[in-house]
Design an enzyme around this catalytic site. Structure first.
Site, PDB file in Angstrom:
ATOM      1  N   LYS A  14       0.858  -1.187   0.000  1.00  0.00           N
ATOM      2  CA  LYS A  14       0.000   0.000   0.000  1.00  0.00           C
ATOM      3  C   LYS A  14       0.883   1.221   0.000  1.00  0.00           C
ATOM      4  O   LYS A  14       1.816   1.323   0.811  1.00  0.00           O
ATOM      5  CB  LYS A  14      -0.884  -0.001   1.269  1.00  0.00           C
ATOM      6  CG  LYS A  14      -1.803   1.188   1.368  1.00  0.00           C
ATOM      7  CD  LYS A  14      -3.051   1.000   0.525  1.00  0.00           C
ATOM      8  CE  LYS A  14      -3.824   2.266   0.257  1.00  0.00           C
ATOM      9  NZ  LYS A  14      -3.370   2.994  -0.974  1.00  0.00           N
TER      10      LYS A  14
ATOM     11  N   GLN B 295       7.264   3.835   3.859  1.00  0.00           N
ATOM     12  CA  GLN B 295       5.837   3.478   3.882  1.00  0.00           C
ATOM     13  C   GLN B 295       5.585   2.226   4.729  1.00  0.00           C
ATOM     14  O   GLN B 295       4.563   2.138   5.406  1.00  0.00           O
ATOM     15  CB  GLN B 295       5.363   3.244   2.439  1.00  0.00           C
ATOM     16  CG  GLN B 295       3.857   3.302   2.270  1.00  0.00           C
ATOM     17  CD  GLN B 295       3.331   4.730   2.204  1.00  0.00           C
ATOM     18  OE1 GLN B 295       3.865   5.551   1.491  1.00  0.00           O
ATOM     19  NE2 GLN B 295       2.280   5.014   2.947  1.00  0.00           N
TER      20      GLN B 295
ATOM     21  N   LYS C   7       5.501   3.340   8.364  1.00  0.00           N
ATOM     22  CA  LYS C   7       4.330   4.215   8.542  1.00  0.00           C
ATOM     23  C   LYS C   7       3.050   3.387   8.600  1.00  0.00           C
ATOM     24  O   LYS C   7       2.229   3.543   9.495  1.00  0.00           O
ATOM     25  CB  LYS C   7       4.279   5.184   7.354  1.00  0.00           C
ATOM     26  CG  LYS C   7       3.129   6.157   7.377  1.00  0.00           C
ATOM     27  CD  LYS C   7       2.940   6.854   6.027  1.00  0.00           C
ATOM     28  CE  LYS C   7       4.190   7.548   5.519  1.00  0.00           C
ATOM     29  NZ  LYS C   7       3.907   8.418   4.356  1.00  0.00           N
TER      30      LYS C   7
ATOM     31  N   LYS D 248       5.452   1.733  -3.084  1.00  0.00           N
ATOM     32  CA  LYS D 248       5.381   3.083  -3.653  1.00  0.00           C
ATOM     33  C   LYS D 248       5.639   2.979  -5.142  1.00  0.00           C
ATOM     34  O   LYS D 248       6.320   2.053  -5.591  1.00  0.00           O
ATOM     35  CB  LYS D 248       6.455   3.979  -3.020  1.00  0.00           C
ATOM     36  CG  LYS D 248       6.178   5.458  -3.177  1.00  0.00           C
ATOM     37  CD  LYS D 248       5.249   5.954  -2.085  1.00  0.00           C
ATOM     38  CE  LYS D 248       4.844   7.388  -2.252  1.00  0.00           C
ATOM     39  NZ  LYS D 248       4.144   7.893  -1.050  1.00  0.00           N
TER      40      LYS D 248
ATOM     41  N   GLY E   3      -2.553   8.376  -4.298  1.00  0.00           N
ATOM     42  CA  GLY E   3      -1.865   9.574  -4.770  1.00  0.00           C
ATOM     43  C   GLY E   3      -0.616   9.903  -3.963  1.00  0.00           C
ATOM     44  O   GLY E   3      -0.346   9.325  -2.914  1.00  0.00           O
ATOM     45  N   ASP E   4       0.167  10.823  -4.499  1.00  0.00           N
ATOM     46  CA  ASP E   4       1.316  11.436  -3.826  1.00  0.00           C
ATOM     47  C   ASP E   4       1.577  12.717  -4.634  1.00  0.00           C
ATOM     48  O   ASP E   4       0.656  13.209  -5.301  1.00  0.00           O
ATOM     49  CB  ASP E   4       2.530  10.487  -3.812  1.00  0.00           C
ATOM     50  CG  ASP E   4       3.633  10.934  -2.854  1.00  0.00           C
ATOM     51  OD1 ASP E   4       3.513  10.720  -1.647  1.00  0.00           O
ATOM     52  OD2 ASP E   4       4.624  11.560  -3.320  1.00  0.00           O
TER      53      ASP E   4
ATOM     54  N   ASN F  16      -1.842  19.094  -1.739  1.00  0.00           N
ATOM     55  CA  ASN F  16      -2.879  18.424  -0.952  1.00  0.00           C
ATOM     56  C   ASN F  16      -2.578  18.424   0.542  1.00  0.00           C
ATOM     57  O   ASN F  16      -3.429  18.786   1.360  1.00  0.00           O
ATOM     58  CB  ASN F  16      -3.053  16.983  -1.471  1.00  0.00           C
ATOM     59  CG  ASN F  16      -3.983  16.185  -0.585  1.00  0.00           C
ATOM     60  OD1 ASN F  16      -3.547  15.427   0.273  1.00  0.00           O
ATOM     61  ND2 ASN F  16      -5.271  16.391  -0.747  1.00  0.00           N
TER      62      ASN F  16
ATOM     63  N   SER G 298      -6.742   5.878   3.717  1.00  0.00           N
ATOM     64  CA  SER G 298      -6.804   5.000   2.543  1.00  0.00           C
ATOM     65  C   SER G 298      -7.213   3.583   2.974  1.00  0.00           C
ATOM     66  O   SER G 298      -8.009   2.924   2.297  1.00  0.00           O
ATOM     67  CB  SER G 298      -5.446   4.921   1.851  1.00  0.00           C
ATOM     68  OG  SER G 298      -5.237   6.047   1.022  1.00  0.00           O
TER      69      SER G 298
END
Ligand code: NDP
Ligand code: 2IT
Length: 444
Positions: A89, A110, A113, A125, A164-165, A239, A376
């Site tokens: 993810k 990630q 996290k 990613k 998104g990123d 964002n 998410s």
């Protein structure tokens, strides 16, 4: 010699050109020294060697045709880093600077996290060196369709779930989802950050920025302080930055400066967020235009100067290594009390050292910006349940998750004799869940 030094050497030998990846792994491995000394079984089972090596790295050609009819070729990436605790993810980044090192560092971060969120998501990613700036909607759509025409075979709602990123927001996720559905003939939660009419979650747009402020507020509350009446700098105006600024203002803070990659605005009256949204979200224009409407505000070319504005709280929300040692020292001499990362790895290692040495409260991105991916995961849950929760329900869960992450980091830091070092707390707590799952699953 530290127990994990040979792993650091291995990372350098295997990834000699990957500066960002080396930076990210060095930081985590330094924190994990304390764990390695306590847990010889992790060394015996090669947990450290395995956790720094992605499970799978995919690089592909992305050909597309621009509005002039010219063929363009970009490079696409997806790094599926670790699936011990759930499907891969993590977001997709479209920016000309994207390369394998950047995607690997982001994928590595990630994993920890996602572990900290407490939800069942592994780490990954992806992205491309495609530059969305100045492209028409048609060009963006054709690029996204070509990108997904390769990516679809590697992802799925129980395999790998992108989002998104930088450079990938609602518009891009929509085009990517449309192409996935068309190729697979399946309607499922393969992407998050979707539009509200096709499976998106309320509050996902706001989640990273709001979550950053919930984390920061929990950290300040622990010191009998809060956002109330604080002067705040938020770098970036994308964002994460926009919704960090919004929640900060709701909590009583005053945001006086924001930036984009060209420069920053300082507004002594407090940033007019509706105007920033109009410039950046609606018109996709440059932040410079802010001063055309607000004559009291000052625009300065160059984004790094933003850290010279005096503030109590700094929220770097643009990109990696945007805040260096010099900027950290300027913030410290201007009396900053807290720095929390909305972006991934925005503070350089020397900047972090400076904050810790000066007892500035420092919230590491893998903890403080986890609200986006946590929401998410809530979107994935809603998709599986085939229902949608209200904004208030998702927001309340997000707040609970962020407070929990803060306390997990604080408690872990204390348990390892590093009180208030939330970087060590985040790295160790994030690692422990993954390591236990990897131990249980054998050598895979
Ligand atoms: P956006 O594309 O929405 O916004 C990025 C912002 O940062 C823009 O203001 C952009 O300026 C600026 N920026 C980007 N690259 C650079 C650069 N090289 N130098 C200076 N400024 C730059 O992205 P997001 O807000 O989604 O992401 C921002 C950060 O937050 C990234 O580090 C991302 O990895 C991280 N993050 C994002 C999450 C999410 O849910 N979106 C979740 C967790 C972390 P310009 O407009 O000029 O390009
Ligand atoms: O860095 C990040 O956590 C994100 N870009 C969000 C990832 C996600 O899957 O929502």
């Amino acid at each position: 010699m530290a127990v994990l030094d040979h792993i650091k050497e291995e990372v350098r030998k295997r990834n000699p050109h990957d500066a960002e990846f080396i930076q990210a792994t060095d930081e985590v491995l330094l924190s994990l020294e304390l764990v390695a000394q306590k847990h010889p079984e992790y060394i015996e089972n090669g947990i450290f060697e395995r956790i720094i090596e992605p499970e799978r790295q995919i690089i592909f050609r992305v050909p597309w045709v621009d509005d002039q009819g010219k063929v363009q070729v970009n490079r696409g990436f997806r790094v599926e880093f670790n699936s011990a605790i759930g499907p891969y993810k993590g977001g997709l980044r479209f920016h000309p600077s994207v390369n394998l090192s950047i995607i690997k560092f982001l994928g590595f971060e990630q994993c920890f996290k996602n572990s900290l969120t407490g939800l069942p998501i592994g780490g990954g990613k992806g992205g491309s060196d495609f530059d969305p700036k100045g492209k028409s909607d048609g060009e963006i759509m054709r690029f996204c369709q070509s990108f997904m025409t390769e990516l679809y075979r590697h992802i799925g709602p129980d395999t790998d779930v992108p989002a998104g990123d930088i450079g990938v927001g609602g518009r891009e996720v929509g085009y990517l989802f449309g192409q996935y559905k068309r190729i697979r003939n399946e309607y499922n939660g393969v992407l998050t950050g979707k539009g509200l009419t096709f499976g998106g979650s309320l509050a996902r747009t706001e989640a990273t920025g709001y979550g950053l402020c919930y984390f920061t507020e929990a950290m300040l509350n622990d010191k009998n302080d809060s956002f109330q009446d604080k002067t705040v700098i938020v770098s970036g105006s994308g964002n994460v930055a926009i919704y960090a600024a919004e929640k900060c203002m709701q909590l009583g803070g005053k945001v006086v400066a924001m930036s984009d990659s060209n420069g920053y605005v300082y507004d002594p009256d407090g940033i007019d967020l509706a105007l920033v949204k109009e410039i950046k979200e609606v018109r996709r224009a440059r932040l410079k235009e802010y001063v055309g409407v607000k004559p009291n505000a000052v625009y300065t070319e160059g984004c790094k100067g933003i850290w010279t504005c005096k503030c109590d709280i700094a929220l770097p929300c643009a990109t990696q290594n945007e805040l260096d040692e010099e900027a950290a020292n300027t913030l410290i001499s201007n009396g900053v009390i807290a720095v929390c990362e909305g972006a991934n790895m925005p503070c350089t290692p020397k900047a972090i050292d400076a904050f810790l040495a000066a007892h500035v409260l420092y919230g590491p991105g893998k903890a403080s910006n986890a609200g986006g991916v946590a929401t998410s995961a809530l979107e994935m849950s809603q998709n599986s349940l085939r229902l949608s929760w209200t904004f208030e329900e998702v927001d309340a869960r997000l707040k609970g998750i962020m407070e929990n992450i803060y306390h997990t980091c604080a408690d872990t830091a204390k348990a390892y004799d590093c009180p208030d070092n939330f970087m060590v707390g985040a790295n160790i707590a994030g690692f422990e869940k993954i390591a236990k799952a990897m131990m249980a699953q054998g050598i895979v």
